[in-house]
Design a protein around this motif. Structure first.
Motif, PDB file in Angstrom:
ATOM      1  N   PRO A  47       0.899  -1.129  -0.013  1.00  0.00           N
ATOM      2  CA  PRO A  47       0.060  -0.049   0.015  1.00  0.00           C
ATOM      3  C   PRO A  47       0.778   1.259   0.142  1.00  0.00           C
ATOM      4  O   PRO A  47       0.481   2.245  -0.767  1.00  0.00           O
ATOM      5  CB  PRO A  47      -0.758   0.026   1.392  1.00  0.00           C
ATOM      6  N   MET A  48       1.860   1.186   0.931  1.00  0.00           N
ATOM      7  CA  MET A  48       2.817   2.513   0.818  1.00  0.00           C
ATOM      8  C   MET A  48       3.493   2.911  -0.318  1.00  0.00           C
ATOM      9  O   MET A  48       3.348   3.922  -0.918  1.00  0.00           O
ATOM     10  CB  MET A  48       3.930   2.371   1.816  1.00  0.00           C
ATOM     11  N   VAL A  49       3.831   1.733  -1.317  1.00  0.00           N
ATOM     12  CA  VAL A  49       4.391   1.921  -2.327  1.00  0.00           C
ATOM     13  C   VAL A  49       3.234   2.563  -3.491  1.00  0.00           C
ATOM     14  O   VAL A  49       3.551   3.293  -4.303  1.00  0.00           O
ATOM     15  CB  VAL A  49       4.973   0.805  -3.148  1.00  0.00           C
ATOM     16  N   ILE A  50       2.055   1.966  -3.519  1.00  0.00           N
ATOM     17  CA  ILE A  50       0.906   2.616  -4.133  1.00  0.00           C
ATOM     18  C   ILE A  50       0.933   3.673  -3.947  1.00  0.00           C
ATOM     19  O   ILE A  50       0.661   4.901  -5.038  1.00  0.00           O
ATOM     20  CB  ILE A  50      -0.248   1.535  -4.181  1.00  0.00           C
ATOM     21  N   LEU A  51       0.512   4.567  -2.713  1.00  0.00           N
ATOM     22  CA  LEU A  51       0.497   5.542  -2.257  1.00  0.00           C
ATOM     23  C   LEU A  51       1.689   6.534  -2.980  1.00  0.00           C
ATOM     24  O   LEU A  51       1.269   7.807  -3.192  1.00  0.00           O
ATOM     25  CB  LEU A  51       0.223   5.888  -0.879  1.00  0.00           C
ATOM     26  N   LEU A  52       2.861   6.280  -2.802  1.00  0.00           N
ATOM     27  CA  LEU A  52       3.832   6.906  -3.269  1.00  0.00           C
ATOM     28  C   LEU A  52       3.735   7.115  -4.675  1.00  0.00           C
ATOM     29  O   LEU A  52       4.163   8.305  -5.124  1.00  0.00           O
ATOM     30  CB  LEU A  52       5.216   6.467  -2.865  1.00  0.00           C
ATOM     31  N   LEU A  53       3.644   6.321  -5.527  1.00  0.00           N
ATOM     32  CA  LEU A  53       3.181   6.153  -6.821  1.00  0.00           C
ATOM     33  C   LEU A  53       2.259   7.296  -7.264  1.00  0.00           C
ATOM     34  O   LEU A  53       2.401   8.352  -8.123  1.00  0.00           O
ATOM     35  CB  LEU A  53       3.136   4.932  -7.724  1.00  0.00           C
ATOM     36  N   VAL A  54       1.122   7.164  -6.537  1.00  0.00           N
ATOM     37  CA  VAL A  54       0.051   8.025  -6.688  1.00  0.00           C
ATOM     38  C   VAL A  54       0.302   9.518  -6.467  1.00  0.00           C
ATOM     39  O   VAL A  54       0.112  10.392  -7.248  1.00  0.00           O
ATOM     40  CB  VAL A  54      -1.396   7.663  -6.030  1.00  0.00           C
TER      41      VAL A  54
END
Length: 832
Positions: A47-54
């Motif tokens: 989830p953290m990686v997804i949020l960073l990418l967004v």
């Protein structure tokens, strides 16, 4: 007896190399997942990686290229850290695999040698005996009363008798030797074996998660759901106020990122894998990750006597002859009758001895005989160790058809199958009592005569002549008294489960200061107990004698029913079921059979019970340090969440005090602290004088969770005080942000130091040997200095250089928001 007694020379070294060159190694080689790609896929789902990418994408879309590049770089950095931690864990577990490699015996160059199973080659002469797991397929060329359990292939639990004369004269990889001995020529290895052919089905089997892993996974999932809900609410509120999709999205993403505790699963995997690796360096091989979890909870350890409490260096000490009622020292064997007793005891042993007592008997026979007959006689029938109490019988014959039928076993077993009158029985029982009370291991010896080849189905059907008793002395290990005291101090009960008789076991137990040596229970007495009596009786009794597999299993299950966390040591085939049933099955690395090692979850390489004390200590240390790390994560996440949320929710002067780049900066600082500093923490000095921790369904109790929450709220109070102090003194947004960020960093540093122990003071823990504390804290402070004093960094992150007085204020607030917990610890120590 020499290995070439069977006229089998085996392969030469040159033939072994040629066969390996042509046919490969004995390994099951299936499709392997690419662990690097697996790790990348796993990171991509975080989830953290997804949020960073967004967040990075939003910055790029809105034209803020600098912040976009920074967050994209953060994705790479987070991925690199995760890959590094993953590789550390995998490397540690790969090293463990090398140590748990099964071994096997082969005849090469005319000698029996022990090799790794993977080094077997086609054509090898594989020797398998009771207690071993078969390492390759082969054709039997010699056997003694040989039987195999093939349930892994056939599902049939009963063992199958095999020899070279039967239609089915083959052995198969993965099956277990139930009794006897065989030599087979290897016909298939690796994927070509019967097991290898059906082994493809094993590829789809996934490992189950451990209880603690499930708890942590559930906690993280709940936080992810909470983060998603808060993200949507904050996005909606901000959009309603600003009508800007991208601006409200950035604010919502900042809060969502602050909520996610993505360090927790990384910390768990790292702690468990490195814990297993540290245990391996201590000579303790952990086969399953869940064992590392369970070690700290062990409340009872059941131990065997021979080889665990004692040295397993069996030396023949005394002889008793029924004919003259005489007990003789083994050093003074002179008469023909005494030599004849030794001769019969040797013939009742395995031709190729591996048991310590049988090795001793072969050696004494060789010293006392004037004519070694071992080469002249061939075993034609064998009755393996069986019965309650157990005995074993061997039948040998030479070319002149002269026969020797010798038996040995528990003296009580032989009394039952010999032609004895009541007077003789009482004489023998008196001798047994005298020898056993001095701590000797006593065996009865007998012989019989039988014509023809239709031998009885059971050895007990023979009528033997009782010849005498032989007594072995196996001294207690030098360190066993201290080991027992260490277990008792740690709140762990110790129980002895042995096949030996009560008198011998009690005598040894008394010598070593064993608690509860006064009471004992035999296997038959145990089996006669009702279910209602069993659990309490097993709990109250510490010595169990004349045990057999069903009785051992009943003890383990009774203790488990009492809600105890049970560890058990074992080395024989008969220990397999109980080792499997125990929470922690412990096999001995040197004298343990392959079956015992397979059933166990932990292997002591040096057969030293003291290692088990170290293992329990390591288990407790790992669990305690993991708990410290996760409590730290919870405590430091709360101020990040609230420092982002409160100014935003209450409409303070600078509502966007932190953006995603600041949250990810804090995450990058926190990650190494929890998974590097706390993992490397030494064991606290009171760890092994505490009671075992309860093996509950929850990782934290409410008191511990409340401690972390209160610590987090106090740090929040500190950071918001710094915020209001800055506003009150007219500082601009950049200076306020720098002051609040610095306060959080200082609080993080002080929290790390204070939470190294929840009992001892920070002054005590500063003396703990952990060089990484100074290193990580030093790097953190240098990192903060760069952000505050190097203009490009200061400008990029929206900070402003702080004066020394402002830095002192942020350090002071950070210190006060954490140091209060030292008073709580002081009160704890006073109450103890």
């Amino acid at each position: 007896m020499p290995a070439n007694h069977f006229d089998i020379k085996g392969l030469t070294d040159a033939q072994v190399l040629a066969s390996r060159e042509k046919n490969g190694q004995n390994v099951l080689d299936y499709k392997k997942e690419n662990s690097f790609l697996d790790a990348l896929k796993s990171i991509a789902k975080e989830p953290m990686v997804i949020l960073l990418l967004v967040a990075s994408s939003v910055y790029f879309i809105s034209g803020d290229v600098g912040d976009g590049f920074f967050l994209a770089s953060a994705v790479v950095l987070v991925a690199t850290i995760s890959l590094y931690q993953d590789s550390r864990s995998r490397n540690a577990l790969e090293k463990l695999k090398d140590f748990t490699q099964p071994k096997c015996k082969v005849i090469r160059n005319g000698e029996v040698v022990e090799i790794k199973s993977e080094d077997l080659v086609l054509g090898d002469s594989l020797m398998v005996e009771e207690g071993t797991s078969i390492s390759a397929d082969g054709e039997i060329i010699h056997s003694n009363d040989f039987s195999v359990n093939e349930s892994i292939l056939t599902g049939e639990s009963l063992s199958v008798e095999k020899d070279q004369s039967k239609d089915d004269h083959f052995i198969y990889q993965g099956t277990a030797v139930a009794g006897g001995l065989a030599i087979a020529t290897v016909t298939a290895i690796g994927n070509q074996t019967k097991l290898g052919a059906i082994g493809k089905s094993l590829e789809g089997i996934k490992e189950e998660k451990t209880p603690l892993e499930v708890q942590i996974s559930d906690f993280v999932k709940k936080m992810v759901i909470a983060g998603a809900i808060v993200f949507l609410i904050v996005w909606a509120i901000n959009y309603a106020q600003s009508l800007s999709v991208l601006d409200s999205l950035i604010k919502a993403l900042t809060l969502a990122m602050s909520i996610l505790p993505e360090e927790i699963p990384v910390a768990f995997t790292t702690f468990m894998a490195l814990g297993a690796w540290r245990l391996m360096k201590m000579g303790i091989i952990v086969k399953q990750m869940k064992t590392v979890e369970t070690l700290g909870s062990a409340t009872i350890i059941c131990v065997d006597k021979t080889g665990t409490i004692t040295e397993n260096k069996m030396s023949l000490a005394k002889l008793y002859l029924l004919s003259n009622q005489k007990i003789t020292d083994a050093e003074n064997i002179n008469s023909d009758e005494e030599k004849d007793l030794i001769r019969l005891a040797m013939w009742a042993s395995e031709p190729i001895p591996f048991d310590a007592m049988e090795v001793a008997l072969h050696e004494v026979y060789q010293k006392t005989t004037s004519s070694d007959q071992r080469q002249a006689f061939k075993m034609i029938h064998e009755y393996p160790l069986s019965g309650k109490p157990p005995m074993m019988t061997h039948i040998f014959e030479n070319e002149a058809k002269e026969r020797i039928i010798a038996t040995k076993g528990a003296a009580e077993a032989l009394i039952n199958v010999c032609n004895l009158n009541e007077v003789e029985k009482k004489q023998i029982e008196k001798a047994i009592q005298l020898l056993s009370s001095e701590g000797y291991r006593v065996l009865g010896i007998g012989e019989t005569h039988f014509e023809g080849t239709q031998f009885p189905s059971k050895q007990q059907e023979f009528k033997f002549n009782f010849k005498g008793l032989i007594a072995f002395y196996d001294p207690p290990k030098k360190n066993i008294k201290k080991v027992l005291q260490d277990f008792y101090k740690a709140g762990i009960l110790v129980k002895i489960i042995t096949g030996d008789n009560a008198l011998t076991t009690t005598a040894i137990a008394k010598q070593i200061g064993f608690k509860g040596y006064e009471k004992s229970l035999t296997g038959d007495e145990l089996m006669a107990l009702t279910d209602g009596e069993l659990i309490q009786k097993v709990y109250d009794t510490n010595i169990f004698t004349r045990m057999f597999p069903d009785a051992k299993l009943k003890i383990i299950n009774a203790l488990k029913a009492k809600q105890e966390i049970v560890a058990m040591t074992g080395d024989g085939v008969n220990d397999g079921p109980a080792l499997k049933a125990a929470h922690i099955g412990i096999a001995m690395g040197k004298k343990g059979t392959e079956i015992a090692k397979e059933a166990a979850s932990l292997i002591l390489m040096e057969d030293d019970l003291a290692s088990m004390v170290d293992a329990v200590a390591m288990g407790r240390k790992i669990y305690t340090n993991l708990k410290k790390a996760i409590q730290y994560i919870i405590s430091i996440h709360i101020p990040i969440i609230l420092t982002v949320f409160i100014p935003l929710a209450l409409g303070w002067l600078y509502p966007n005090i932190f953006s995603p780049i600041h949250v990810i900066l804090l995450e990058l600082i926190m990650g190494p602290t929890c998974s590097i500093i706390f993992e490397n923490e030494p064991m606290e000095k009171n760890t092994m004088i505490q009671q075992p921790r309860p093996f509950t369904n929850t990782f934290f109790n409410w008191k511990e969770l409340a401690t972390s929450v209160v610590q987090g709220l106090m740090i929040t109070a500190g950071t918001l005080t710094a915020y209001q102090f800055a506003v009150y003194n007219g500082l601009n947004e950049d200076s306020t942000r720098a002051l609040v960020f610095s306060t959080l960093i200082f609080a993080n540093v002080f929290l790390t130091l204070v939470n190294r122990s929840f009992y001892y003071s920070v002054l005590t823990t500063l003396k703990y040997k952990n060089n990484l504390v100074a290193l990580i804290i030093g790097i953190t402070l240098v990192f903060l200095a760069c952000l505050l004093f190097i203009p490009p960094f200061t400008k990029f992150f929206g900070f402003q250089r702080l004066s020394l007085s402002a830095i002192s204020i942020s350090a002071g607030i950070g210190f006060l928001s954490v140091i209060w917990y030292e008073l709580v610890k002081w009160k704890k120590r006073l109450s103890k």
